[in-house]
Motif scaffolding. Structure first.
Motif, mmCIF file in Angstrom:
data_model
loop_
_atom_site.group_PDB
_atom_site.id
_atom_site.type_symbol
_atom_site.label_atom_id
_atom_site.label_comp_id
_atom_site.label_asym_id
_atom_site.label_seq_id
_atom_site.Cartn_x
_atom_site.Cartn_y
_atom_site.Cartn_z
ATOM 1 N N PHE A 49 0.834 -1.205 0.000
ATOM 2 C CA PHE A 49 0.000 0.000 0.000
ATOM 3 C C PHE A 49 0.868 1.254 0.000
ATOM 4 N N ALA A 74 -5.093 -3.771 -0.518
ATOM 5 C CA ALA A 74 -6.338 -3.885 0.246
ATOM 6 C C ALA A 74 -6.909 -5.296 0.111
ATOM 7 N N ALA A 102 -5.052 -7.646 2.348
ATOM 8 C CA ALA A 102 -5.457 -7.448 3.742
ATOM 9 C C ALA A 102 -6.814 -8.097 3.993
ATOM 10 N N PHE A 103 -7.740 -7.924 3.048
ATOM 11 C CA PHE A 103 -9.060 -8.552 3.184
ATOM 12 C C PHE A 103 -8.915 -10.070 3.321
ATOM 13 N N PHE A 138 -7.347 -11.095 6.712
ATOM 14 C CA PHE A 138 -8.303 -10.943 7.811
ATOM 15 C C PHE A 138 -9.407 -11.984 7.703
ATOM 16 N N LEU A 150 -10.820 1.779 0.574
ATOM 17 C CA LEU A 150 -10.855 0.321 0.563
ATOM 18 C C LEU A 150 -9.887 -0.268 1.581
ATOM 19 N N PHE A 151 -8.687 0.296 1.633
ATOM 20 C CA PHE A 151 -7.707 -0.214 2.591
ATOM 21 C C PHE A 151 -8.236 -0.017 4.013
ATOM 22 N N ALA A 173 -11.382 0.033 4.825
ATOM 23 C CA ALA A 173 -12.443 -0.955 5.020
ATOM 24 C C ALA A 173 -11.852 -2.301 5.425
ATOM 25 N N ALA A 174 -10.720 -2.678 4.793
ATOM 26 C CA ALA A 174 -10.074 -3.958 5.125
ATOM 27 C C ALA A 174 -9.659 -3.981 6.586
ATOM 28 N N TRP A 175 -9.107 -2.875 7.085
ATOM 29 C CA TRP A 175 -8.641 -2.856 8.477
ATOM 30 C C TRP A 175 -9.808 -2.842 9.454
ATOM 31 N N TYR A 223 -12.612 -4.260 8.878
ATOM 32 C CA TYR A 223 -13.042 -5.661 8.854
ATOM 33 C C TYR A 223 -12.126 -6.504 9.741
ATOM 34 N N LEU A 280 -8.829 5.956 7.545
ATOM 35 C CA LEU A 280 -8.671 5.813 6.091
ATOM 36 C C LEU A 280 -10.018 5.897 5.376
#
Lengths: 99, 542
Positions: free
Chosen positions: A14, A41, A44-45, A48, B211-212, B214-216, B218, B249
């Protein structure tokens, strides 16, 4: 490997993407930087998603891939039409407007 | 676990099409519109596309109005919670439908010579022989209508989004068509293409941040639905740094879309370069949609967050107001001036949002509707005012402030309408802008944000100065700039010639007149409407 390793990689990607966007002048390279950020991203998704043991994150990644593909279509169309006008793809040359 | 058990365990997701009607109609209309583009002969396209676009948005607006008048009991939302169905959704969808209808009127309009605001063929390189041929052949770019419909559908979905993925997809569905539309201007095509590229690169960057984040979020909460995220935070994910990074973010992504400082840098260039009807549509509808998403996110998550978002929002709000007014003071281009005005207004709306009270929310909702309508009207007037050279040939839009001198003499109606919109932006009593500003600043003071309210008042006073400058230029400067003097070439004519309102099919004039009526009506009799937004904010917060 632990989730942390994947997250570190995602964060590194990123940051590399963000720096590319801010530093490089060629609009295609800038665009590649943005795509790299989207993929960070995604990673990361996925990490997680694995951590929580459920599918929501993977689903998110699929949506992101589709959206990123649509974005490529629009982005390249804009860049190509500009290139045909100006014979350059440098973002620094785009400064007709007064600041 | 075998595939069979997974399937059996998956609950059947109900799609409540009734609640999704506004979004479904607009996006369905957009798809039909693409088919029309593919299968009808070029000459017939406009005659089909224009009514289709109006019908789709009008039906969506009526559906939203119907649901707003008979509010559904608080439900789990449609499509398994991906879409929130509540009175605020319906209200904002209605606001977007009304602004989009007015915007479409301006977009569909063309001059009596048959020129609309868009390049005959956006793919033809400016200045090329091919472009000259398309111009001579009188081609029109009817792709504008499906793109506008897709953008409108995305906006309506954005304010209804109940999870982060829907939010992201809606954000892109609204943005991608706008990136293209920004580059389609008929006149000054280089500026337009430049606006398109800047908007695209910065918009995509903001999406990536969103988006990044949103990933964190989540990662920190294990949930994508806003309601579940709120519940997870309340359960103790409180001060998790992962969550903090994620929320910040996401906020960056949304603040970019509303054009708040320090993420405002795209606004002036895009507003100036994009075709004026698109600027009006985008300025009004995108602002409503992005603020809708921001409000939903903040008011769903903030109550359960342990750390306070208020100082962050205060800082952004004050910075945005200052940037908008201070830089706006030195602008010499009407479209660019309106862009800085839009930034300042973002700051004003944020003061209502940042107060985190029912009054603030109600004020922000009122502000969004009235600001959106006045903006479409103002850009409608700008789209009408064109350059006329000494031979009497009509050219592109006259956006230089010099070119607007004496407009009140040449085109009194256009100048008069623009004056009312400017007075409303400045917050003069008896216009909607005054009531809206009163509501948000009152809420800021009420919530203890004295600094916020004081900066807001100071900035609106300073902003009133640059609105007044345009009014003075239109009515009180240079009597010699009448059309007669212009055609004789006597007076010192500014570069590009003076501006004068052109004759068109009359659609823009209808849009301007409707916007004018709304602006004055909400200014003189705001009571019932404010009561409505009060009720909405009560429902959202309860």
């Amino acid at each position: 490997m632990t989730v942390t390793a994947y997250l570190a990689l995602a964060s590194a990607l990123f940051v590399i993407g963000a720096v590319t966007v801010l530093v490089r002048r060629n609009s295609i390279i800038v665009f590649m930087g943005i795509e790299l950020m989207l993929n960070a991203a995604n990673l990361a998704f996925l990490a997680f998603s694995r951590m929580w043991g459920e599918l929501d994150g993977q689903l998110a990644a699929l949506f992101v891939m589709v959206v990123a593909a649509a974005e490529v279509v629009v982005g390249l169309a804009i860049i190509v039409s500009l290139f045909r006008t100006r014979r350059t793809v440098s973002v620094d040359d785009e400064n007709l407007m007064r600041h | 676990m075998s595939a069979g058990t997974v399937l059996a365990a998956t609950p059947v997701i109900q799609i409540e099409w009734g609640s999704l009607l506004p979004v479904a109609v607009v996006l369905g209309g957009a798809v039909i519109s693409v088919l029309v583009e593919a299968f009808t002969p070029p000459r017939a396209r406009r005659a089909v596309q224009v009514p289709l676009a109006f019908a789709a948005v009008a039906v969506a607006g009526l559906a939203a109005l119907d649901m707003a008048m008979a509010p559904v009991e608080s439900s789990d939302g449609a499509a398994g919670g991906a879409v929130t169905v509540d009175p605020m959704t319906m209200y904002l969808q209605l606001a977007i439908a009304v602004s989009a209808l007015l915007g479409l009127l301006v977009i569909a309009d063309r001059t009596v010579q048959g020129e609309d605001a868009f390049a005959p063929q956006a793919s033809a390189a400016p200045g090329s022989e091919y472009e000259e041929q398309t111009r001579k052949a009188g081609l029109t770019q009817t792709d504008v209508f499906p793109l506008v419909l897709f953008a409108t559908g995305g906006m309506m979905l954005l304010i209804a989004a109940g999870d982060l993925i829907t939010l992201f997809v809606a954000l892109e569905v609204l943005s991608l068509p706008l990136y293209l539309l920004a580059g389609m201007a008929r006149h000054r095509r280089l500026l337009s293409q430049e606006a398109s590229l800047k908007y695209f690169l910065l918009g995509a960057l903001a999406s990536a941040f969103f988006l990044f984040g949103a990933a964190w979020v989540y990662g920190a909460t294990g949930a994508l639905k806003l309601v579940e995220i709120g519940a997870a935070i309340a359960d103790g994910a409180g001060l998790d740094p992962v969550l903090l990074v994620g929320v910040v973010l996401i906020l960056v992504g949304l603040l970019f879309k509303v054009g708040a400082a320090p993420f405002h840098s795209w606004t002036p260039d895009v507003y100036q370069g994009a075709p004026t009807p698109i600027t009006g549509f985008m300025a009004a509808c995108t602002k409503i949609a992005a603020f809708g998403a921001l409000l939903r996110l903040l008011y769903t998550l903030a109550p359960s967050l342990n750390w306070d978002l208020t100082p962050v929002l205060w800082t952004v709000s004050i910075l945005t107001m200052l940037v908008g007014t201070v830089i706006g003071l030195v602008q010499r281009d009407v479209k660019r001036l309106m862009a800085y005005s839009a930034i300042a207004h973002t700051g004003f709306i944020l003061t209502g949002v940042a107060s985190f009270t029912q009054d603030g929310l109600s004020g922000a909702l009122f502000y969004l509707f009235t600001y959106g309508i006045a903006t479409v009207g103002a850009f409608g007037v700008i789209a009408l005012v064109r350059e006329v050279d000494p031979e009497g040939h009509m050219r592109g839009e006259a956006t230089g402030l010099d070119q607007w001198r004496g407009l009140g003499r040449r085109s009194p109606l256009a100048a008069g309408a623009f004056t009312v919109f400017l007075l409303s932006f400045a917050g003069i009593p008896l216009t909607a802008g005054f009531v809206a500003k009163f509501a948000v600043f009152g809420a800021a003071f009420g919530a203890g944000g004295v600094a916020l309210g004081v900066v807001g008042l100071a900035c609106s006073a300073a902003a009133a100065f640059f609105y007044a400058r345009v009014i003075v230029a239109m009515f009180f400067e240079d009597a010699s700039f009448g059309l007669g003097a212009l055609l004789e070439g006597g007076a010192a004519v500014p570069k590009g010639g003076l501006g004068i309102a052109v004759r068109t099919l009359g659609l823009t004039q209808i849009a301007v007149a409707v916007a004018l009526v709304f602006t004055l009506m909400f200014g003189v009799l705001p009571g019932w409407f404010l009561g409505f937004t009060d009720e909405l904010s009560f429902l959202l917060l309860s």
